[in-house]
Scaffold this active site. Structure first.
Site, PDB file in Angstrom:
ATOM      1  N   LYS A 105       0.560  -1.493  -0.073  1.00 61.03           N
ATOM      2  CA  LYS A 105      -0.242  -0.013   0.216  1.00 61.03           C
ATOM      3  C   LYS A 105       0.829   1.087  -0.495  1.00 61.03           C
ATOM      4  O   LYS A 105       2.020   1.590   0.537  1.00 61.03           O
ATOM      5  CB  LYS A 105      -0.501  -0.435   1.319  1.00 61.03           C
ATOM      6  CG  LYS A 105      -2.187   0.548   0.604  1.00 61.03           C
ATOM      7  CD  LYS A 105      -3.457   0.229  -0.015  1.00 61.03           C
ATOM      8  CE  LYS A 105      -4.319   0.791  -0.235  1.00 61.03           C
ATOM      9  NZ  LYS A 105      -5.522   0.071  -0.429  1.00 61.03           N
ATOM     10  N   THR A 189     -14.924  -2.705  -8.458  1.00 56.77           N
ATOM     11  CA  THR A 189     -15.161  -3.538  -6.287  1.00 56.77           C
ATOM     12  C   THR A 189     -16.339  -3.571  -6.463  1.00 56.77           C
ATOM     13  O   THR A 189     -17.018  -3.831  -6.054  1.00 56.77           O
ATOM     14  CB  THR A 189     -14.200  -2.400  -6.272  1.00 56.77           C
ATOM     15  OG1 THR A 189     -12.989  -1.529  -6.439  1.00 56.77           O
ATOM     16  CG2 THR A 189     -14.624  -1.899  -4.548  1.00 56.77           C
TER      17      THR A 189
HETATM   18  P1  NAD Z   1     -13.384   7.496  -3.215  1.00 53.75           P
HETATM   19  O1  NAD Z   1     -12.508   8.732  -2.697  1.00 53.75           O
HETATM   20  O2  NAD Z   1     -13.946   7.721  -4.728  1.00 53.75           O
HETATM   21  O3  NAD Z   1     -14.575   7.659  -2.228  1.00 53.75           O
HETATM   22  C1  NAD Z   1     -14.655   7.787  -0.789  1.00 53.75           C
HETATM   23  C2  NAD Z   1     -16.357   8.753  -0.157  1.00 53.75           C
HETATM   24  O4  NAD Z   1     -16.513   8.642   1.032  1.00 53.75           O
HETATM   25  C3  NAD Z   1     -16.412   9.459  -0.412  1.00 53.75           C
HETATM   26  O5  NAD Z   1     -17.107   9.858  -1.781  1.00 53.75           O
HETATM   27  C4  NAD Z   1     -15.938  10.550   0.516  1.00 53.75           C
HETATM   28  O6  NAD Z   1     -16.693  12.159   0.436  1.00 53.75           O
HETATM   29  C5  NAD Z   1     -16.848   9.671   1.132  1.00 53.75           C
HETATM   30  N1  NAD Z   1     -16.618  10.100   2.636  1.00 53.75           N
HETATM   31  C6  NAD Z   1     -15.559  10.487   3.217  1.00 53.75           C
HETATM   32  N2  NAD Z   1     -15.431  10.561   4.448  1.00 53.75           N
HETATM   33  C7  NAD Z   1     -16.754  10.510   4.471  1.00 53.75           C
HETATM   34  C8  NAD Z   1     -17.777   9.717   6.397  1.00 53.75           C
HETATM   35  N3  NAD Z   1     -17.078  10.551   7.115  1.00 53.75           N
HETATM   36  N4  NAD Z   1     -18.446   9.726   6.168  1.00 53.75           N
HETATM   37  C9  NAD Z   1     -19.754   9.368   4.815  1.00 53.75           C
HETATM   38  N5  NAD Z   1     -18.898   9.754   3.807  1.00 53.75           N
HETATM   39  C10 NAD Z   1     -17.744  10.096   3.816  1.00 53.75           C
HETATM   40  O7  NAD Z   1     -13.441   6.226  -2.934  1.00 53.75           O
HETATM   41  P2  NAD Z   1     -13.268   4.773  -3.091  1.00 53.75           P
HETATM   42  O8  NAD Z   1     -12.594   4.376  -4.139  1.00 53.75           O
HETATM   43  O9  NAD Z   1     -15.079   4.798  -3.617  1.00 53.75           O
HETATM   44  O10 NAD Z   1     -12.711   4.207  -1.660  1.00 53.75           O
HETATM   45  C11 NAD Z   1     -13.813   3.807  -0.522  1.00 53.75           C
HETATM   46  C12 NAD Z   1     -13.500   2.865  -0.049  1.00 53.75           C
HETATM   47  O11 NAD Z   1     -13.173   1.531  -0.526  1.00 53.75           O
HETATM   48  C13 NAD Z   1     -11.918   3.126   0.623  1.00 53.75           C
HETATM   49  O12 NAD Z   1     -12.029   2.881   1.991  1.00 53.75           O
HETATM   50  C14 NAD Z   1     -11.147   1.964   0.040  1.00 53.75           C
HETATM   51  O13 NAD Z   1      -9.637   1.671   0.727  1.00 53.75           O
HETATM   52  C15 NAD Z   1     -12.642   1.059  -0.313  1.00 53.75           C
HETATM   53  N6  NAD Z   1     -12.091   0.133  -1.745  1.00 53.75           N
HETATM   54  C16 NAD Z   1     -11.921   1.461  -2.516  1.00 53.75           C
HETATM   55  C17 NAD Z   1     -11.621  -0.032  -4.099  1.00 53.75           C
HETATM   56  C18 NAD Z   1     -11.826   0.343  -5.519  1.00 53.75           C
HETATM   57  O14 NAD Z   1     -11.453  -0.125  -6.524  1.00 53.75           O
HETATM   58  N7  NAD Z   1     -12.092   2.156  -5.366  1.00 53.75           N
HETATM   59  C19 NAD Z   1     -10.924  -1.330  -4.090  1.00 53.75           C
HETATM   60  C20 NAD Z   1     -11.401  -1.274  -2.734  1.00 53.75           C
HETATM   61  C21 NAD Z   1     -11.379  -1.144  -1.642  1.00 53.75           C
END
Ligand code: NAD
Length: 421
Positions: A105, A189
């Site tokens: 990471k 995802t």
């Molecule tokens: P992203 O940046 O596209 O979206 C994150 C979202 O979370 C945003 O809408 C933000 O406003 C919101 N957010 C932040 N703080 C918040 C809070 N306190 N309350 C409510 N919403 C809040 O990120 P993503 O890629 O969608 O990733 C989201 C999660 O999924 C993370 O934990 C990431 O590690 C995990 N994840 C993502 C992927 C991927 O392929 N994108 C893969 C595996 C895991």
């Protein structure tokens, strides 16, 4: 909660799994610590001519099963402990899905929303300049994570190509299609989680039309909303970092996505199409069948787990539930489909991208979806069976599944290997 606590929490899960398996102590000792974590300070030129520095990390947690794999997060609260915890989860996730990877990471401590596009590009390129000797297609393969995206991966792939003097698309995944990205990576995802829920629906006793609440409306949250609505389910509440909205009859997902694409929070749709206001902290307690945490870590803990009314939680975020929160949910009969399985569709299609880059032959979207579905169903079904046979939570079963594969690989390297040193 500090990043160190987060890694400690991750180890609680490892210990729970170890109790179910007769694994050698050496295996647990090896998996308790990151193999290498490098910290640097990236210095970039800002648009106004000043210079600014940002802390950045790359962690290669464990490479027993193959090159390390894991995203790069841009976030103001990023810390070394968080990076190592996320890298540990990646190690387990790749083992759960039987991908030929270890876990890694990276992160930069920055609020990317405060940078111009040119500054963001300079920062992304600086990250690769700093870590070009650590990453590599057979060594460590980054990808997007929170607040990073395909555009940033494109800049990073370009920077790496300039440093090594040749195109090496397999060094990074989640790239734009034009630079060797895979079809289907954008929603992978969410799609993986959606295939998993569909596959286990009968075992979980799920109805054909579920009421769904989603916390976080970025990549994972938006795509899962779209997929679930297309399948006849209703999204009754959504939150982002600025607020939340709800509608008993179902939110208009297209309207929410349009608002986000225009840079507006989900709460900007309140008053339109029957969307009503909701405070962000109330989201987890909304009356629904399925709760999808898709934001950040530790969002459900001992203070709010008791308010959860959903019978099923799909962890698209990494580490959204603390061990204390888990205990409360289990006591209340809520089934949790854990992060290292539920959100593994992303790294699985990243793996497909790496395979396609290496063979120089690209698959159709249908092939990507078929392969992703087959892997989610195979590993999800195996983990569900372990959880029923051993009468343990699905989370512990997922760790048992991962740990048995990791233990087998660690032992296969031999006791004199550097892997065991
Ligand atoms: P992203 O940046 O596209 O979206 C994150 C979202 O979370 C945003 O809408 C933000 O406003 C919101 N957010 C932040 N703080 C918040 C809070 N306190 N309350 C409510 N919403 C809040 O990120 P993503 O890629 O969608 O990733 C989201 C999660 O999924 C993370 O934990 C990431 O590690 C995990 N994840 C993502 C992927 C991927 O392929 N994108 C893969 C595996 C895991």
């Amino acid at each position: 909660m500090s990043g160190d606590d987060l890694l400690g929490q991750a180890h609680v899960r490892l210990d729970e799994a170890a109790q179910q398996l007769n694994v050698d102590h050496d295996v647990i000792e090896k998996l308790k610590y990151a193999r290498e974590t490098t910290q640097v300070r990236l210095m970039i030129r800002m648009d106004d001519g000043s210079r600014k520095s940002f802390l950045a990390w790359r962690c290669r947690y464990d490479d027993t099963r193959g090159p390390t794999k894991g995203g790069i997060r841009f976030h103001p609260d990023a810390s070394v402990g968080e990076v190592e915890a996320l890298a540990f989860w990646m190690t387990c996730k790749c083992a759960v899905m039987n991908l030929p990877y270890g876990g890694g990471k990276g992160a930069v401590q920055v609020d990317p929303r405060k940078l111009s596009k040119a500054e963001l590009e300079r920062l992304s390129r600086a990250y690769i300049q700093a870590f070009s000797r650590i990453i590599g297609p057979d060594r460590d393969i980054p990808a997007p994570d929170v607040y990073t995206n395909s555009m940033i991966m494109g800049w990073m792939a370009d920077e790496y190509a300039q440093i090594v003097g040749q195109a090496v698309p397999a060094v990074i995944t989640g790239k734009p299609i034009a630079l060797g990205g895979s079809l289907g990576r954008g929603d992978a995802t969410a799609r993986g989680g959606y295939y998993l829920v569909r596959h286990l629906a009968e075992n979980l006793g799920l109805g054909k039309s579920m009421r769904v609440a989603i916390q976080g409306f970025g990549n994972a949250g938006q795509h899962v909303a779209r997929l679930l609505v297309a399948d006849g389910h209703r999204i009754v509440a959504v939150s982002d970092s600025d607020g939340a909205v709800q509608s008993d009859v179902g939110l208009h997902v297209d309207m929410l996505i349009a608002a986000k694409e225009a840079g507006q929070p989900v709460a900007s749709t309140i008053g339109q199409g029957g969307h009503q206001s909701l405070s962000a902290h109330e989201l987890v307690g909304v009356d629904c069948d399925l709760l999808v945490p898709a934001a950040l870590e530790n969002m459900i803990d001992e203070t709010n787990a008791g308010t959860v009314r959903a019978k099923l939680v799909l962890e698209l975020a990494n580490g959204p539930i603390t061990p204390e929160g888990d205990t409360i949910l289990a006591r209340n009969g809520t089934v949790v489909l854990p992060d290292i399985l539920a959100n593994a569709g992303g790294v699985t299609v990243s793996y497909f991208e790496w395979v396609q880059n290496r063979q120089g032959f690209y698959w159709t979207l249908e092939e990507i979806h078929d392969r992703l579905r087959a892997i989610m169903e195979r590993e999800g079904g195996a983990i569900w069976s372990i959880s029923r046979e051993k009468n343990i939570t699905v989370r512990t079963a997922a760790y048992v599944h991962a740990l048995s594969r990791l233990a087998e690989a660690i032992e296969a390297h031999g006791t004199q290997s550097f892997f065991m040193s």
